[in-house]
Write a protein that holds these residues in place. Structure first.
Motif, short mmCIF file in Angstrom:
data_model
loop_
_atom_site.label_atom_id
_atom_site.label_comp_id
_atom_site.label_asym_id
_atom_site.label_seq_id
_atom_site.Cartn_x
_atom_site.Cartn_y
_atom_site.Cartn_z
N SER A 1 0.85 -1.19 0.00
CA SER A 1 0.00 0.00 0.00
C SER A 1 0.89 1.24 0.00
O SER A 1 1.88 1.29 0.73
N PRO A 2 0.54 2.26 -0.79
CA PRO A 2 1.34 3.49 -0.75
C PRO A 2 1.36 4.10 0.65
O PRO A 2 0.42 3.92 1.44
N ASP A 3 2.43 4.78 0.96
CA ASP A 3 2.58 5.38 2.28
C ASP A 3 1.43 6.32 2.59
O ASP A 3 1.05 7.15 1.76
N GLN A 4 0.84 6.16 3.77
CA GLN A 4 -0.27 6.97 4.26
C GLN A 4 -1.59 6.69 3.54
O GLN A 4 -2.52 7.49 3.61
N TYR A 5 -1.67 5.55 2.86
CA TYR A 5 -2.91 5.14 2.21
C TYR A 5 -3.28 3.72 2.65
O TYR A 5 -2.42 2.92 3.01
N SER A 6 -4.57 3.45 2.61
CA SER A 6 -5.10 2.18 3.13
C SER A 6 -4.90 1.04 2.15
O SER A 6 -4.64 1.26 0.96
N PRO A 7 -5.06 -0.21 2.64
CA PRO A 7 -5.21 -1.33 1.70
C PRO A 7 -6.43 -1.11 0.80
O PRO A 7 -7.24 -0.21 1.04
N ALA A 8 -6.55 -1.92 -0.22
CA ALA A 8 -7.68 -1.82 -1.15
C ALA A 8 -8.99 -1.76 -0.38
O ALA A 8 -9.24 -2.59 0.51
N PHE A 9 -9.84 -0.79 -0.70
CA PHE A 9 -11.11 -0.65 -0.01
C PHE A 9 -12.21 -1.15 -0.94
O PHE A 9 -12.67 -0.43 -1.84
N LYS B 1 -2.77 -6.25 -13.95
CA LYS B 1 -2.89 -5.14 -13.01
C LYS B 1 -4.31 -5.09 -12.45
O LYS B 1 -5.28 -5.41 -13.14
N MET B 2 -4.42 -4.71 -11.19
CA MET B 2 -5.72 -4.53 -10.56
C MET B 2 -5.79 -3.10 -10.02
O MET B 2 -4.89 -2.64 -9.32
N ILE B 3 -6.88 -2.41 -10.33
CA ILE B 3 -7.09 -1.04 -9.89
C ILE B 3 -8.11 -1.03 -8.77
O ILE B 3 -9.21 -1.58 -8.92
N VAL B 4 -7.77 -0.42 -7.64
CA VAL B 4 -8.61 -0.48 -6.44
C VAL B 4 -8.76 0.91 -5.84
O VAL B 4 -7.88 1.77 -5.96
N LYS B 5 -9.89 1.11 -5.17
CA LYS B 5 -10.10 2.33 -4.39
C LYS B 5 -9.26 2.27 -3.13
O LYS B 5 -8.99 1.19 -2.58
N THR B 6 -8.88 3.46 -2.64
CA THR B 6 -8.13 3.54 -1.39
C THR B 6 -8.64 4.71 -0.57
O THR B 6 -9.36 5.59 -1.07
N HIS B 7 -8.29 4.72 0.71
CA HIS B 7 -8.52 5.86 1.59
C HIS B 7 -7.16 6.40 2.04
O HIS B 7 -6.24 5.62 2.30
N PHE B 8 -7.05 7.70 2.14
CA PHE B 8 -5.84 8.28 2.72
C PHE B 8 -6.06 8.46 4.21
O PHE B 8 -7.19 8.63 4.67
N TYR B 9 -4.99 8.39 4.97
CA TYR B 9 -5.09 8.54 6.41
C TYR B 9 -5.03 10.02 6.77
O TYR B 9 -4.08 10.72 6.43
N MET C 1 -14.85 21.45 -1.29
CA MET C 1 -15.28 22.01 0.00
C MET C 1 -14.53 23.30 0.30
O MET C 1 -13.75 23.38 1.25
N PRO C 2 -14.80 24.34 -0.49
CA PRO C 2 -14.07 25.60 -0.30
C PRO C 2 -14.48 26.37 0.94
O PRO C 2 -13.72 27.23 1.41
N ASN C 3 -15.66 26.07 1.51
CA ASN C 3 -16.17 26.89 2.61
C ASN C 3 -16.43 26.10 3.89
O ASN C 3 -17.21 26.55 4.74
N GLY C 4 -15.83 24.96 4.03
CA GLY C 4 -16.05 24.16 5.22
C GLY C 4 -15.65 22.73 4.99
O GLY C 4 -14.91 22.42 4.06
N LEU C 5 -16.16 21.83 5.82
CA LEU C 5 -15.81 20.42 5.74
C LEU C 5 -16.98 19.59 5.23
O LEU C 5 -18.13 19.80 5.62
N LYS C 6 -16.68 18.65 4.36
CA LYS C 6 -17.65 17.67 3.90
C LYS C 6 -17.04 16.28 4.05
O LYS C 6 -15.81 16.13 4.10
N LEU C 7 -17.88 15.28 4.09
CA LEU C 7 -17.40 13.91 4.08
C LEU C 7 -16.74 13.66 2.73
O LEU C 7 -17.38 13.79 1.69
N PHE C 8 -15.45 13.33 2.73
CA PHE C 8 -14.76 13.10 1.45
C PHE C 8 -14.71 11.61 1.14
O PHE C 8 -13.68 10.97 1.18
N GLU C 9 -15.90 11.09 0.81
CA GLU C 9 -16.05 9.68 0.45
C GLU C 9 -16.56 9.60 -0.98
O GLU C 9 -17.44 10.36 -1.38
N ALA C 10 -15.99 8.68 -1.75
CA ALA C 10 -16.31 8.57 -3.17
C ALA C 10 -16.78 7.16 -3.51
O ALA C 10 -16.39 6.18 -2.89
N SER C 11 -17.64 7.09 -4.52
CA SER C 11 -18.02 5.81 -5.14
C SER C 11 -17.51 5.87 -6.58
O SER C 11 -17.72 6.87 -7.28
N ILE C 12 -16.85 4.80 -7.02
CA ILE C 12 -16.16 4.80 -8.30
C ILE C 12 -16.68 3.67 -9.17
O ILE C 12 -16.85 2.54 -8.71
#
Length: 385
Positions: free
Chosen positions: A142-150, A166-174, A213-224
């Motif tokens: 897993s790349p540094d500071q990123y999760s295993p395949a989600f 090759k396998m392409i997978v979603k990840t989360h950053f820490y 999210m230029p004006n605050g915080l939002k949940l930064f979760e994606a579906s791909i």
């Protein structure tokens, strides 16, 4: 550097001959007209006492007409024959030891002889067949500071994609959502590629937009989702669909606002605690899973309408007591075709699958009077034009 475990034959030798390639579809010559229409057909699949009637994740394998369902508590995979409407097999796995597969969070049945298992915490893939035999393992980096395949089939679904070896997978950053800035977020990666020969990984330069999210915080979760010659993602708090046609391309987007969501989607309240965050995640208007329908060359997306919290429902069960939602249809050019709203208390929007017949949507909502604990039930929603 992690490598392929020695006690089994090389992982990629089992699966390399089976990999497909991305399909590219030519643009539609004329706009399509399709709408969702509930039918009178219901699919019922019996479950035992150790299995909830709300699956931990459903995956449909079209070539075999089999439905794979996860049971996290049992660390098992249940396989259903949809033609016969019955369970044909259950595969239970150890967490550790020579036959251990860790905790199964997601699966990808590429073929009946090549079913990939994904876990939450370790950067390791396990390959099995429908007998439950372990065919191979791969420890990857897993790349540094990123999760295993989600890989999760009931939460912002983002199935893996295979291309050659090759396998392409979603990840989360820490990172901490409370301190994330827009400038930091737009540098974060959404996917990486795993080399199934070496276990090495590399980013494909698919990042968050620079104005999420230029004006605050939002949940930064994606579906791909990948299909129609595009790699497309949707975000929790944005009406748009974002896409690239080739990895490394500049990010493009199409407007996709739901008719049932406000023009401005809310930010996380300032100073929010854990309970506030859960209320924001479950009850505020937002988007969640999207998927590509290869049978009709459509993208679908679930939009969740605003709902008032029900204080009588335990916090741990808020997600299962979901409110009203709608399903959007987008053509292969990502133009919005139609949208259908579904009422609260009848359907479970996190438990669904798509076949050539249409969309099978769970009716196991806890407030549905027809809900029965001993079976998973789905209503067929057809695509009609």
């Amino acid at each position: 550097m992690f490598g392929i475990k020695k006690q089994l034959l090389p992982f990629f030798l089992y699966v390399l001959p089976l990999f497909g390639f991305f399909s590219c579809q030519s643009p539609s010559e004329k706009p399509i007209s399709l709408e969702l229409q509930p039918t009178d057909f219901f699919l019922h699949l019996s479950v035992d006492d150790s299995t909830s009637n709300i699956s931990d994740g459903l995956t449909y394998h079209a070539e075999s007409n089999l439905l794979f369902s996860l049971n996290w508590i049992q660390n098992s995979i249940q396989i259903y024959d949809l033609e016969e409407e019955r369970k044909v097999k259950e595969l239970r796995f150890d967490y550790e030891g020579p036959n251990g597969v860790l905790d199964i969070m997601g699966i990808y049945p590429h073929s009946l002889d090549s079913i990939f298992l994904f876990n939450q915490l370790e950067s390791e893939l396990t390959l099995i067949d429908t007998s439950g035999q372990i065919r191979g393992r791969l420890a990857y980096q897993s790349p540094d500071q990123y999760s295993p395949a989600f890989v999760h089939h009931a939460y912002f679904t983002s199935p893996p994609v295979l291309k050659g070896d090759k396998m392409i997978v979603k990840t989360h950053f820490y990172g901490n959502i409370q301190t994330m800035t827009q400038e930091q977020l737009e540098q974060k990666q959404l996917v990486y590629e795993i080399d199934l020969k070496s276990g090495a990984t590399r980013f494909l330069d698919l990042k968050f937009p620079d104005d999420y999210m230029p004006n605050g915080l939002k949940l930064f979760e994606a579906s791909i989702a990948t299909g129609a010659g595009k790699h497309v993602y949707s975000l929790f708090g944005d009406h748009r669909l974002f896409y690239v046609e080739e990895w490394g391309d500049s990010l493009k987007w199409k407007e996709g606002k739901s008719a049932h969501l406000p023009a401005s989607l809310p930010y996380l309240p300032m100073g929010a605690d854990g309970l506030d965050f859960r209320k924001y995640s479950f009850y505020s208007p937002h988007y969640e899973s999207m998927a590509y329908d290869p049978f009709r060359k459509l993208f679908i997306r679930f939009a969740f309408h605003e709902i008032e919290p029900d204080d009588s429902v335990p916090v741990s069960d808020w997600r299962n007591h979901s409110g009203p939602f709608s399903v959007q249809l987008f053509d292969e050019n990502l133009d919005l075709v139609s949208e259908m709203a579904f009422p609260a208390g009848q359907y479970h929007p996190f438990s669904y699958f798509i076949t050539e017949d249409g969309l099978y949507l769970s009716t196991n909502h806890p407030l549905n009077p027809a809900n029965q604990e001993d079976r998973m039930s789905f209503r067929l929603i057809e695509f009609r034009g």
